[in-house]
Design an enzyme around this catalytic site. Structure first.
Site, mmCIF file in Angstrom:
data_model
loop_
_atom_site.group_PDB
_atom_site.id
_atom_site.type_symbol
_atom_site.label_atom_id
_atom_site.label_comp_id
_atom_site.label_asym_id
_atom_site.label_seq_id
_atom_site.Cartn_x
_atom_site.Cartn_y
_atom_site.Cartn_z
ATOM 1 C CG HIS A 1 -4.250 0.557 4.368
ATOM 2 N ND1 HIS A 1 -3.530 -0.205 3.476
ATOM 3 C CD2 HIS A 1 -5.325 1.044 3.662
ATOM 4 C CE1 HIS A 1 -4.142 -0.190 2.292
ATOM 5 N NE2 HIS A 1 -5.224 0.574 2.374
ATOM 6 C CB CYS B 1 -0.939 0.007 1.199
ATOM 7 S SG CYS B 1 -0.098 0.087 2.809
ATOM 8 C CG ASN C 1 -7.895 1.617 0.010
ATOM 9 O OD1 ASN C 1 -6.684 1.386 0.030
ATOM 10 N ND2 ASN C 1 -8.731 1.028 0.845
#
Length: 855
Positions: A585, A437, A605
């Protein structure tokens, strides 16, 4: 029969249905036999387990405890013949010479395919699959005078055929075994490496990415095209958890799970009975049989939970024990699908978004709604952010002057005209099962800033793959490390180093990609604070982050992620009661706003578009929810490439290293300024020149493939049939044999719910191959007046467990047209009006009205 089967899915995928029980007699002979067993797998060869099969062979390999026998239609019991699976020695000896000869003909050494990945993916089927797929490739690949190997779509079909066509195993002619999908994929990778060696790194590739994407989506489902729970309107109703039928179905599910574990992972213990039912709903499956959608926990806790579709079997397909007259719970039910795989461990064994959890969240009446993630496991929602220490963050923090700064109530970087320029950076990406991520968020923020600061001239998405190759791979990291590394180890465009979800060699990219650097010394953190310290308040951190975002573009934020985050559907996210921490994250911060009186951050995202609000989340702002403001906003100043001064590419084209333009969609020309896309069949250009929108019944990138109905309206008493003819080719390829054309109620979404069982195969042969490019079938029309839909139900090739079938949902894209049956008393004018209303051109004009003329 209905043919429900045990289908342990290793990845989310289509839940197959089958032909209704009352289907015509002729096609029935080519369908699967009525063998329902405790579990099913081609991989049984590797386990060397006993195989049960019926006299109507060949059939897909299915495993069953030896105490079980089939109950025949005549209610008599008989024991199926038992055979021993082939050994590794038999397979090696029978195919070694053939595989070696095929490889030699392709100019390859046998050692080229002796890899750990291939051996794990293929097991004892490695040599048979190499021989089968390689022989096909040898006849379809071509070699140029320069010695380069050239691939083509026909060569790509060799891998499809490998997963569909049964292997000929001389020592066991009664078995029908196909190559697992993962095996075909590993063989393709080996052949692509061979082609790269022969052709050079920038030479002609195999070019089968689209073929394998289609195979994977048929087998596993597409994350971006997943059917959402709210669209799943197939009349399933909630059931009490202690209902006797629910308990019986759950007990059957547990028996099937334990039987599967006995065969495929005997080192893992069986789960004790009874299971705990967490959620249940039921409805009718094809043929009027009951189906249950269950969520159960086993082992005395919710750490081990399964969600499954369990169907009551037709009586002639039930499995009974020797000497008994009635089936037990295991024999009376078949498992249609299950998540996770019963042998999985770790994150792969944890459900990502159980329906019971989503309902619990929504019962809390929060500022957001949760969505269940059916068929998904936690391994598909990786994070991977490693926060900086307070000392590291402080060393890079820059305090902006926020005196007198009053931000607008809302801001969205995607909609700011002087910054976006249709920036490709705002395309939602998917990191998959890799803790990357940090690289995806950094790539998106960097690319959006580069696009905005150069007026759209450098409109690229830098490669997350190259970023993880040059930093910390799938093991997690942070944007500071990425951006500082990019000062000396630049990234390239995404197409120049495609994503593999695993770490590879830094710098091993294509030859014609521009290098993208960070400007030395510009990596910094804006905002951020230390909890409990008095230097910066949350409110001040928020203002600094807002000012930086407004003036210079998106940046990266990291936060603590909880078990409910991936279930976000809409609203403003804040951690729900009972949610547990899953680590950290990273996402890209692109804006802010307020909804229902709750201030929020707008973030992009990297989990695809099937979750969140099409990949976008709104997260509570101004209260350090899940520590999102504490770490601040990590940003960098991109260095504009010095190559190709004065060169620009129009219409979203990318400048390449040789100063040519890489065009998008249908744009062509030296500067992507000419539209080379011409839509056929009445189609129309979409987004100026990016693609063609096709009328109903037209397919392919230019709408060149067509299905045509002989009539669109008829009187009930006319006795007329409906002919469906097709003319396909190019990139509008015919579907696989056994694909169905059926007649459905206008609003129906279930592929096996044909009206009056009216359907025909497009073709039944060649097995595993495509139907002819031209052809025609004839359908009878129902006597009842109404508007009906004609649609395709494509045959899906066998998955890695050897089981094929049909997707239970009718996809709108597979609608071929409409026909209206009118009462005999209808006038000719009524018939003409109904035919005009069903004309594909009329429907298309309503869906795509022509733009108003300029004043």
């Amino acid at each position: 029969g209905e043919g429900f089967f045990f289908l342990p899915m290793r990845s989310p995928g289509p839940q197959y249905g089958t032909i209704p029980e009352s289907a015509p007699a002729a096609p029935r002979r080519s369908r699967r036999t009525a063998l329902i067993a405790a579990s099913v797998a081609v991989l049984c060869l590797a386990a060397a387990a006993a195989v049960v099969y019926t006299a109507t062979r060949p059939t897909t390999l299915m495993l069953a405890p030896s105490k079980h026998v089939m109950k025949r239609t005549n209610k008599l019991q008989s024991t199926s013949e038992m055979v021993t699976a082939p050994t590794a020695e038999e397979l090696d000896g029978g195919f070694s010479d053939e595989a070696t000869a095929v490889l030699a003909a392709l100019g390859m050494q046998a050692s080229a395919l002796d890899t750990t990945d291939l051996n794990e993916a293929c097991g004892v089927l490695a040599l048979p699959c190499i021989a089968s797929i390689g022989e096909c490739l040898n006849s379809r690949l071509t070699t140029t005078p320069e010695g380069h190997i050239v691939g083509n779509p026909r060569a790509c079909q060799c891998f499809v055929r490998g997963t569909v066509d049964p292997l000929d195993i001389p020592s066991h002619p009664e078995l029908s075994v196909t190559c697992p999908f993962t095996c075909a994929e590993s063989i393709r990778e080996a052949f692509e490496e061979h082609m790269a060696t022969v052709n050079g790194a920038s030479g002609e590739p195999m070019g089968c990415a689209d073929t394998f994407q289609a195979m994977a989506e048929a087998q596993y489902g597409s994350r971006n095209d997943a059917i959402s729970e709210e669209d799943d309107d197939d009349s399933f109703e909630l059931e009490p958890l202690d209902d006797p039928s629910v308990v019986s179905a759950a007990s059957s599910l547990l028996s099937h799970i334990n039987a599967y574990r006995m065969v495929h992972c005997p080192d893992q213990h069986a789960w004790p009975a009874p299971p705990t039912v967490l959620f249940a709903k039921s409805g009718l499956a094809s043929g009027g049989r009951h189906e249950y959608r269950l969520e159960v926990s086993v082992g005395g806790g919710s750490d081990h939970a399964y969600e499954a579709r369990v169907a009551h079997l037709p009586e002639d397909e039930e499995i009974v024990q020797q000497g008994e007259q009635e089936a037990d719970a295991m024999g009376a039910y078949g498992v249609v699908s299950i998540t996770p795989d019963p042998c999985s461990e770790g994150e792969e064994s944890q459900l990502a978004g159980p329906e019971s959890a989503a309902r619990s969240i929504n019962a809390q009446k929060l500022s957001w709604k949760a969505r269940p993630l059916t068929g998904r496991t936690a391994s598909q929602f990786k994070s991977g952010w490693k926060p900086l220490s307070s000392e590291e963050r402080r060393a890079r923090t820059v305090a902006l002057n926020i005196e007198g700064f009053t931000p607008p109530a809302s801001f969205d970087a995607r909609a700011r005209g002087d910054m976006t320029h249709d920036c490709a950076a705002y395309t939602i990406l998917d990191q998959g099962s890799c803790g990357s991520c940090y690289a995806f968020a950094a790539a998106t923020a960097y690319s959006s800033r580069l696009c905005g600061s150069t007026g759209g001239r450098w409109n690229v998405v830098v490669s997350p793959q190259e970023l993880i190759d040059c930093t910390n791979g799938c093991e997690g990291g942070n944007a500071v490390s990425v951006y500082e590394t990019m000062e000396t180890k630049p990234s390239v465009p995404q197409w120049c180093d495609p994503y593999e979800a695993k770490k590879d060699v830094c710098g091993a990219t294509c030859a014609n990609g521009v290098k993208y650097h960070s400007l030395t010394g510009t990596t910094r953190v804006v905002g951020g604070f230390d909890e409990g310290a008095n230097d910066v308040t949350v409110a001040e951190a928020v203002l600094q982050m807002q000012r930086e975002l407004m003036e210079n573009g998106p940046g990266v934020v990291g936060f603590q992620i909880f078990s409910d985050f991936q279930m976000f559907k809409d609203g403003v996210y804040a951690k729900s009661a009972g949610a547990t921490s899953q680590g950290w994250h990273a996402v890209t911060l692109i804006g802010w706003g307020e909804e229902g009186g709750v201030p929020y951050w707008l973030v992009q995202n990297s989990w695809g578009t099937s979750v969140g609000d099409k990949g976008i989340w709104k997260m509570a702002r101004g209260r350090n929810e899940v520590n999102i403001e504490e770490g601040g906003l990590t940003v960098v100043k991109p260095q504009e490439p010095a190559v190709c001064p004065g060169v620009t590419c129009d219409n979203g084209g990318e400048i390449q290293k040789d100063c040519s333009c890489r065009c998008k969609g249908g744009w062509t020309g030296d500067r992507c300024d000419s539209c080379g896309l011409t839509c056929q069949g009445g189609g129309a250009l979409v987004d100026v020149c990016l693609k063609c929108a096709c009328p109903i019944g037209k397919f392919g990138s230019t709408c060149s493939g067509s299905y045509t109905l002989s009539t669109h309206a008829v009187k009930a008493g006319s006795g007329a049939n409906l002919d469906v003819s097709w003319s396909l080719g190019g990139d509008a390829q015919p579907p696989l044999a056994k694909t169905i054309i059926g007649l459905y109620a206008e609003k129906n979404k279930e592929s096996m719910a044909m009206v009056n069982n009216i359907w025909e195969y497009m073709c039944e042969t060649p097995a595993g191959g495509n139907c002819a490019e031209t052809g025609k079938i004839s359908l009878s029309l129902p006597p009842a007046a109404g508007r009906y839909k004609i649609a395709l139900a494509p045959w899906l090739p066998p998955n890695e467990f050897g089981q094929g079938g049909y997707h239970p949902e009718l996809l709108e894209a597979n609608t071929l047209g409409f026909v209206t049956v009118l009462a005999d008393s209808a006038s000719d004018a009524d018939v003409t009006a109904a035919a005009n209303a069903n004309d594909p051109a009329t429907i298309f004009a309503e869906q795509h009205p022509a733009p108003a003329p300029a004043p």
